[in-house]
Scaffold this motif. Sequence first.
Motif, PDB file in Angstrom:
ATOM      1  N   ILE A 155      18.636  -4.645  -6.897  1.00  0.00           N
ATOM      2  CA  ILE A 155      17.267  -4.734  -7.421  1.00  0.00           C
ATOM      3  C   ILE A 155      17.207  -4.132  -8.812  1.00  0.00           C
ATOM      4  O   ILE A 155      17.691  -3.026  -9.036  1.00  0.00           O
ATOM      5  N   GLN A 156      16.614  -4.857  -9.749  1.00  0.00           N
ATOM      6  CA  GLN A 156      16.372  -4.323 -11.082  1.00  0.00           C
ATOM      7  C   GLN A 156      15.086  -4.926 -11.631  1.00  0.00           C
ATOM      8  O   GLN A 156      14.614  -5.951 -11.142  1.00  0.00           O
ATOM      9  N   CYS A 165      18.319   1.110  -5.108  1.00  0.00           N
ATOM     10  CA  CYS A 165      18.024  -0.166  -5.767  1.00  0.00           C
ATOM     11  C   CYS A 165      19.314  -0.865  -6.188  1.00  0.00           C
ATOM     12  O   CYS A 165      19.451  -2.091  -6.035  1.00  0.00           O
ATOM     13  N   ARG A 166      20.264  -0.109  -6.711  1.00  0.00           N
ATOM     14  CA  ARG A 166      21.537  -0.713  -7.104  1.00  0.00           C
ATOM     15  C   ARG A 166      22.275  -1.280  -5.904  1.00  0.00           C
ATOM     16  O   ARG A 166      22.885  -2.356  -5.983  1.00  0.00           O
ATOM     17  N   HIS A 223       9.864  -4.674  -3.308  1.00  0.00           N
ATOM     18  CA  HIS A 223      10.468  -5.662  -4.205  1.00  0.00           C
ATOM     19  C   HIS A 223       9.999  -7.070  -3.870  1.00  0.00           C
ATOM     20  O   HIS A 223       9.757  -7.878  -4.777  1.00  0.00           O
ATOM     21  N   ARG A 224       9.870  -7.382  -2.602  1.00  0.00           N
ATOM     22  CA  ARG A 224       9.398  -8.721  -2.225  1.00  0.00           C
ATOM     23  C   ARG A 224       7.956  -8.944  -2.692  1.00  0.00           C
ATOM     24  O   ARG A 224       7.586 -10.039  -3.115  1.00  0.00           O
ATOM     25  N   GLU A 225       7.148  -7.895  -2.640  1.00  0.00           N
ATOM     26  CA  GLU A 225       5.761  -8.005  -3.072  1.00  0.00           C
ATOM     27  C   GLU A 225       5.634  -8.075  -4.585  1.00  0.00           C
ATOM     28  O   GLU A 225       4.820  -8.839  -5.111  1.00  0.00           O
ATOM     29  N   SER A 226       6.471  -7.302  -5.303  1.00  0.00           N
ATOM     30  CA  SER A 226       6.426  -7.267  -6.776  1.00  0.00           C
ATOM     31  C   SER A 226       7.852  -7.242  -7.319  1.00  0.00           C
ATOM     32  O   SER A 226       8.407  -6.168  -7.583  1.00  0.00           O
ATOM     33  N   TYR A 265      13.341   0.667 -10.655  1.00  0.00           N
ATOM     34  CA  TYR A 265      13.469   1.790  -9.723  1.00  0.00           C
ATOM     35  C   TYR A 265      12.423   2.871  -9.947  1.00  0.00           C
ATOM     36  O   TYR A 265      11.997   3.525  -8.992  1.00  0.00           O
ATOM     37  N   ARG A 266      11.952   3.082 -11.180  1.00  0.00           N
ATOM     38  CA  ARG A 266      10.957   4.128 -11.422  1.00  0.00           C
ATOM     39  C   ARG A 266       9.621   3.782 -10.773  1.00  0.00           C
ATOM     40  O   ARG A 266       9.004   4.621 -10.101  1.00  0.00           O
ATOM     41  N   ARG A 267       9.166   2.551 -10.976  1.00  0.00           N
ATOM     42  CA  ARG A 267       7.899   2.149 -10.368  1.00  0.00           C
ATOM     43  C   ARG A 267       8.014   2.062  -8.855  1.00  0.00           C
ATOM     44  O   ARG A 267       7.055   2.355  -8.128  1.00  0.00           O
TER      45      ARG A 267
END
Length: 319
Positions: A121-122, A116-117, A84-87, A92-94
């Motif tokens: 993260i979303q 993720c929840r 998540h920090r990188e992108s 959640y799928r990716r």
Amino acid sequence: MAENGAVSAKKSGGVGKGESLRQFRQEPQYEAVRRGVEDEGFPVSTACRALHVSRAGYYQWRSGEAGIRVTENQRIAGLVGEIHRESPDKGYRRIRDDLDKYYHAPVNDKRALRICRSLGIQSAVKYAPRGCTRSAASPKHLAENILNRRFYADRPNEKWLTDVTEFHYYVGPTMHKLYLSAILDLCDRRIVSFAIRDANDTALVHNTLDQALETNPGVHPMLHSDRGCAYTTQIFHDKLTAAGITQSMSRVGKCTDNGPMEGFWGILKRERYYGRRFTSRAALVCMIREYITYYNFRRLQRGLGVRTPMEVHDCLLAA
């Protein structure tokens, strides 16, 4: 009762899937209960009730016998945070696909979603389209919609889509425009070629086509576009004819006739452009170039069997 709860969990070999993630999500509350009990002298039952956690779950967490799955969830959560920090655009799928492909940590979609929840993260929200490209006022050459929304191909360089999109950057308070033209292959979904210019003119699309033919010599694909002024000139039609390329065009006002190309613009802008303010032309150009390289070589697509466009391209050429 606390000791019995810890012993029974230990005998059963740990906790189940739902309980392990619940303990993972509630770890901050358990830590707050521990501080309240040890530092403030609150009863365990009162502190647990105030923070909406169970005494059994707290005692199990406190004993360190939560189980292997909780530890594994913590490890996966660390990897999820790194992705998540990188992108930050990834949902959640990716993230699940990246965990499997690049981190060798296979999990299913539901588990990735729960983690993720728990981390808040979303994926980035896609902006609504603002309209379609207008047709040229006085086109010199028009072509039929030969593609007819058949957005598939059996081999590379059989069907190409092309289009131009607009970006903005700022120098002080002044806004400037930048235009990106690209060609997308419908078989492997790779970006075959692209060109960047400060003006949306015929040179932009000519450069894109010339680059595509130079890197793919001897191909004779169908090329589909909208009815923008650069695609309806006689010069562009003559270039296609000389290269043995069949021309196809979207119907008037039907952006969905060029759907996958429009979809690529949406992906690029959602993941790297929307929500950012570019203050120089060089920074915007660098972003576009780096993203197209990332898209072709690193961005996994489920429609391609959780592979990148270039992986599919190389595999088909080898076959």
